[in-house]
Design a protein around this motif. Sequence first.
Motif, PDB file in Angstrom:
ATOM      1  N   CYS A 302     -40.195 -46.176   2.341  1.00 46.24           N
ATOM      2  CA  CYS A 302     -40.990 -45.109   2.952  1.00 46.24           C
ATOM      3  C   CYS A 302     -42.071 -45.723   3.840  1.00 46.24           C
ATOM      4  O   CYS A 302     -42.490 -46.862   3.618  1.00 46.24           O
ATOM      5  CB  CYS A 302     -41.727 -44.292   1.882  1.00 46.24           C
ATOM      6  N   THR A 304     -44.554 -47.451   6.196  1.00 48.65           N
ATOM      7  CA  THR A 304     -44.537 -48.761   6.861  1.00 48.65           C
ATOM      8  C   THR A 304     -43.394 -49.620   6.338  1.00 48.65           C
ATOM      9  O   THR A 304     -42.747 -50.343   7.102  1.00 48.65           O
ATOM     10  CB  THR A 304     -45.908 -49.440   6.631  1.00 48.65           C
ATOM     11  N   SER A 305     -43.121 -49.541   5.053  1.00 49.39           N
ATOM     12  CA  SER A 305     -42.036 -50.345   4.480  1.00 49.39           C
ATOM     13  C   SER A 305     -40.694 -49.946   5.097  1.00 49.39           C
ATOM     14  O   SER A 305     -39.792 -50.772   5.257  1.00 49.39           O
ATOM     15  CB  SER A 305     -41.978 -50.157   2.962  1.00 49.39           C
ATOM     16  N   SER A 349     -40.967 -52.043  -0.899  1.00 49.59           N
ATOM     17  CA  SER A 349     -42.162 -51.275  -1.240  1.00 49.59           C
ATOM     18  C   SER A 349     -43.337 -52.217  -1.490  1.00 49.59           C
ATOM     19  O   SER A 349     -43.220 -53.163  -2.255  1.00 49.59           O
ATOM     20  CB  SER A 349     -41.901 -50.447  -2.505  1.00 49.59           C
ATOM     21  N   GLN A 350     -44.445 -51.959  -0.815  1.00 52.53           N
ATOM     22  CA  GLN A 350     -45.650 -52.752  -1.068  1.00 52.53           C
ATOM     23  C   GLN A 350     -46.095 -52.574  -2.504  1.00 52.53           C
ATOM     24  O   GLN A 350     -46.261 -53.535  -3.235  1.00 52.53           O
ATOM     25  CB  GLN A 350     -46.757 -52.315  -0.093  1.00 52.53           C
ATOM     26  N   SER A 351     -46.276 -51.313  -2.885  1.00 49.83           N
ATOM     27  CA  SER A 351     -46.844 -51.022  -4.205  1.00 49.83           C
ATOM     28  C   SER A 351     -45.825 -51.191  -5.329  1.00 49.83           C
ATOM     29  O   SER A 351     -46.198 -51.474  -6.468  1.00 49.83           O
ATOM     30  CB  SER A 351     -47.354 -49.581  -4.236  1.00 49.83           C
ATOM     31  N   THR A 354     -43.813 -46.349  -5.347  1.00 51.20           N
ATOM     32  CA  THR A 354     -43.588 -45.139  -4.549  1.00 51.20           C
ATOM     33  C   THR A 354     -42.472 -44.299  -5.174  1.00 51.20           C
ATOM     34  O   THR A 354     -41.331 -44.761  -5.308  1.00 51.20           O
ATOM     35  CB  THR A 354     -43.245 -45.530  -3.098  1.00 51.20           C
ATOM     36  N   VAL A 400     -55.686 -48.363   2.765  1.00 54.57           N
ATOM     37  CA  VAL A 400     -54.521 -47.476   2.637  1.00 54.57           C
ATOM     38  C   VAL A 400     -53.487 -47.787   3.721  1.00 54.57           C
ATOM     39  O   VAL A 400     -52.290 -47.877   3.450  1.00 54.57           O
ATOM     40  CB  VAL A 400     -54.964 -45.988   2.681  1.00 54.57           C
ATOM     41  N   ALA A 603     -52.682 -41.576   0.545  1.00 53.26           N
ATOM     42  CA  ALA A 603     -52.871 -42.363  -0.681  1.00 53.26           C
ATOM     43  C   ALA A 603     -52.188 -43.708  -0.488  1.00 53.26           C
ATOM     44  O   ALA A 603     -51.182 -43.804   0.215  1.00 53.26           O
ATOM     45  CB  ALA A 603     -52.253 -41.644  -1.865  1.00 53.26           C
ATOM     46  N   LYS A 604     -52.736 -44.707  -1.105  1.00 51.52           N
ATOM     47  CA  LYS A 604     -52.148 -46.042  -0.994  1.00 51.52           C
ATOM     48  C   LYS A 604     -50.771 -46.074  -1.638  1.00 51.52           C
ATOM     49  O   LYS A 604     -49.845 -46.687  -1.132  1.00 51.52           O
ATOM     50  CB  LYS A 604     -53.085 -47.058  -1.663  1.00 51.52           C
ATOM     51  N   VAL A 606     -48.001 -43.501  -3.255  1.00 50.48           N
ATOM     52  CA  VAL A 606     -47.664 -42.085  -3.460  1.00 50.48           C
ATOM     53  C   VAL A 606     -46.688 -41.997  -4.625  1.00 50.48           C
ATOM     54  O   VAL A 606     -45.493 -42.259  -4.478  1.00 50.48           O
ATOM     55  CB  VAL A 606     -47.097 -41.457  -2.168  1.00 50.48           C
TER      56      VAL A 606
HETATM   57  C1  G6P Z   1     -47.850 -44.374   1.459  1.00 46.23           C
HETATM   58  C2  G6P Z   1     -48.859 -45.288   2.155  1.00 46.23           C
HETATM   59  C3  G6P Z   1     -48.173 -46.045   3.294  1.00 46.23           C
HETATM   60  C4  G6P Z   1     -46.990 -46.794   2.765  1.00 46.23           C
HETATM   61  C5  G6P Z   1     -46.014 -45.869   2.031  1.00 46.23           C
HETATM   62  C6  G6P Z   1     -44.947 -46.638   1.297  1.00 46.23           C
HETATM   63  O1  G6P Z   1     -47.483 -43.347   2.306  1.00 46.23           O
HETATM   64  O2  G6P Z   1     -49.937 -44.536   2.652  1.00 46.23           O
HETATM   65  O3  G6P Z   1     -49.095 -46.954   3.877  1.00 46.23           O
HETATM   66  O4  G6P Z   1     -46.338 -47.436   3.821  1.00 46.23           O
HETATM   67  O5  G6P Z   1     -46.699 -45.105   1.046  1.00 46.23           O
HETATM   68  O6  G6P Z   1     -45.570 -47.376   0.300  1.00 46.23           O
HETATM   69  P1  G6P Z   1     -44.916 -48.604  -0.448  1.00 46.23           P
HETATM   70  O7  G6P Z   1     -45.961 -49.018  -1.458  1.00 46.23           O
HETATM   71  O8  G6P Z   1     -43.656 -48.117  -1.091  1.00 46.23           O
HETATM   72  O9  G6P Z   1     -44.657 -49.654   0.568  1.00 46.23           O
END
Ligand code: G6P
Length: 609
Positions: A302, A304-305, A349-351, A354, A400, A603-604, A606
């Motif tokens: 999702c 940026t990823s 995914s960064q986080s 998601t 974020v 949100a950082k 989601v």
């Molecule tokens: C949210 C953040 C975005 C991020 C996206 C995917 O919408 O605001 O900055 O790119 O989630 O997040 P992830 O942690 O899966 O890369």
Amino acid sequence: MCGIVGYIGKEEALPVLLDGLKRLEYRGYDSSGVVVLGEKVNFEKTAGRVSALEKKVSKNNFFGNIGIAHTRWATHGKPTKTNAHPHTGCKKEFFIVHNGIIENYKELKKELEEKGHKFSSQTDSEVFAHLIEEEFKDYHNFEAAFKGAVSKIKGAFGIVAVHKSDLEKILIAKKSSPILIGVGDGEHIIASDIAAILGRTKEIIYLGDNEIAVCEKNNIRISNLKNEAVGKKVHKVDISLEEAEKGHFETFMKKEIFEAPEVIKNAVRGRLIESEGTSKFGGLDDISERLKDIKKIMIVACGTSYYAGLLAKYWLEDFAQIPTTVEIASEFKDRKASIDKSTLLIAISQSGETADTIGALKEVKAKKILTLGIVNVVGSTISRETDAGIYNRAGPEISVASTKAFISQATVLALLTLFFARQKTMSLSEGKELILEIKNLHGKIGQILSNQKNIENIAKKYFKYKNFIYLGKKYNFPIALEGALKLKEISYIHAEGYAGGELKHGPIALVDKDFPVFCIATKGSSYNKMLATIEEVKARGGKVICIATSGDKKISKIADDVVFIPKSSEMLSPILSVIPMQFFAYFVARYLKKDIDKPRNLAKSVTVE
Ligand code: G6P
């Protein structure tokens, strides 16, 4: 990134150490450990979160007023319990935690092994614990043995050591790796980062390079390597924890953009086999057999990823000839995507948390399809739920709007492309050439970062416009999308990204003097087509901002404003061109006085679908 905490004082050491470790969690890590000395030696380590360590130690009675603790971020050796710090010698008398790299550890390890020392970890750090043990045989004195050991190591270090038979002191040495000492009331807290100290005291001593400190409850002695006393000032720091984490940057976003060169080095470290012109990933070892049967790749992600995934599609198809599709995770779930066991599913995914991406991943897992996670946050859900994983190693991203995570994702995906491409048609020399380009990336980004003033001036000229179009072709098409997303996210200005060739199929109707067009027109196979597109915009009175390759004289004549970036291979140019995009969005948002790190409605992570 590794973190150190030490405590000596009148209180129980364990809660102070654990609290310090938690405050360092924002830096990112993959394992942790603690030793507290009292009537007995209380020693525990674990792979994973500090909370896991906390659970382990709470079952025991960790009493004592002196101790050291560490969060490790793997460099030499995997993130296992054995490789976690503290490290100790053969007799388990001396305990050390170390940040940095002991460059001559292999030679030292060999010498020590010849003298009978048995090593248990794969780390460079363990060597220091054995060195003290060895020196102690001559000196019979902890301090002298510690200094003797320091004189033998080369490299970068912040080292903190304790001795089970000397509960009165903690010894510290520093060279090129930060170490601070917090001065409290009858106590000292030692840490590699001010965030671990600020909760207890605001009085700080900054240890300098080649300095050694002997920390007691009420006293501190600092000397240089020649044993000469060094007078140190106690600094009163008046900053909040958040300010401390931000360093000298006004926002996390700017700090994170500036971390890009480091992020690239970290993403690449240990992952290149230069002689074979290819890359390797520890995380793929367990699935190497299954990877051989892979015919297609599907990427789900999702935001940026997702754009990092789109970039990877171009690379994987161009260089590794693997048919690749990229799916917006939330869409994937709602439709019947064609996917079978010859497909490798990559979740980016960064986080790692998601919900949409996790949802897509679960559906695919149910079909027993091979899954790979490219994730930044260690231990996150996606990193646990996938069959194999590659960590980005970008460190915590707090702003974020994602910047450095994208850079690390793109770098990891370039390495992954190299990995697959070398098994297909990419030759050894092409592989080696790509490796050279990858190794030069961080220096080139450094040059772009030093050009921020130019981008700020352009942002100053354009921040009042209400709409923007971003255009890029081929590898820079995903960057146009990402650039537009960045501007939307933090400045709330309407921006759309398009493939350069699409302009004439619709969006050109929007172009007039009030609708600036941001074009990526770096040198490469699409350069001439982008020039033609820019001419089309200019012919309609539109304003053009360009990202171009340095030395390109043509572009300055047609574009209104240009940001030059260093020459690079066409494949890797997007990793460079995204930086001015991030900066542009940043400065526009700053001129508009927006809350850059915490944009409205976003949100950082989601965690709802
Ligand atoms: C949210 C953040 C975005 C991020 C996206 C995917 O919408 O605001 O900055 O790119 O989630 O997040 P992830 O942690 O899966 O890369």
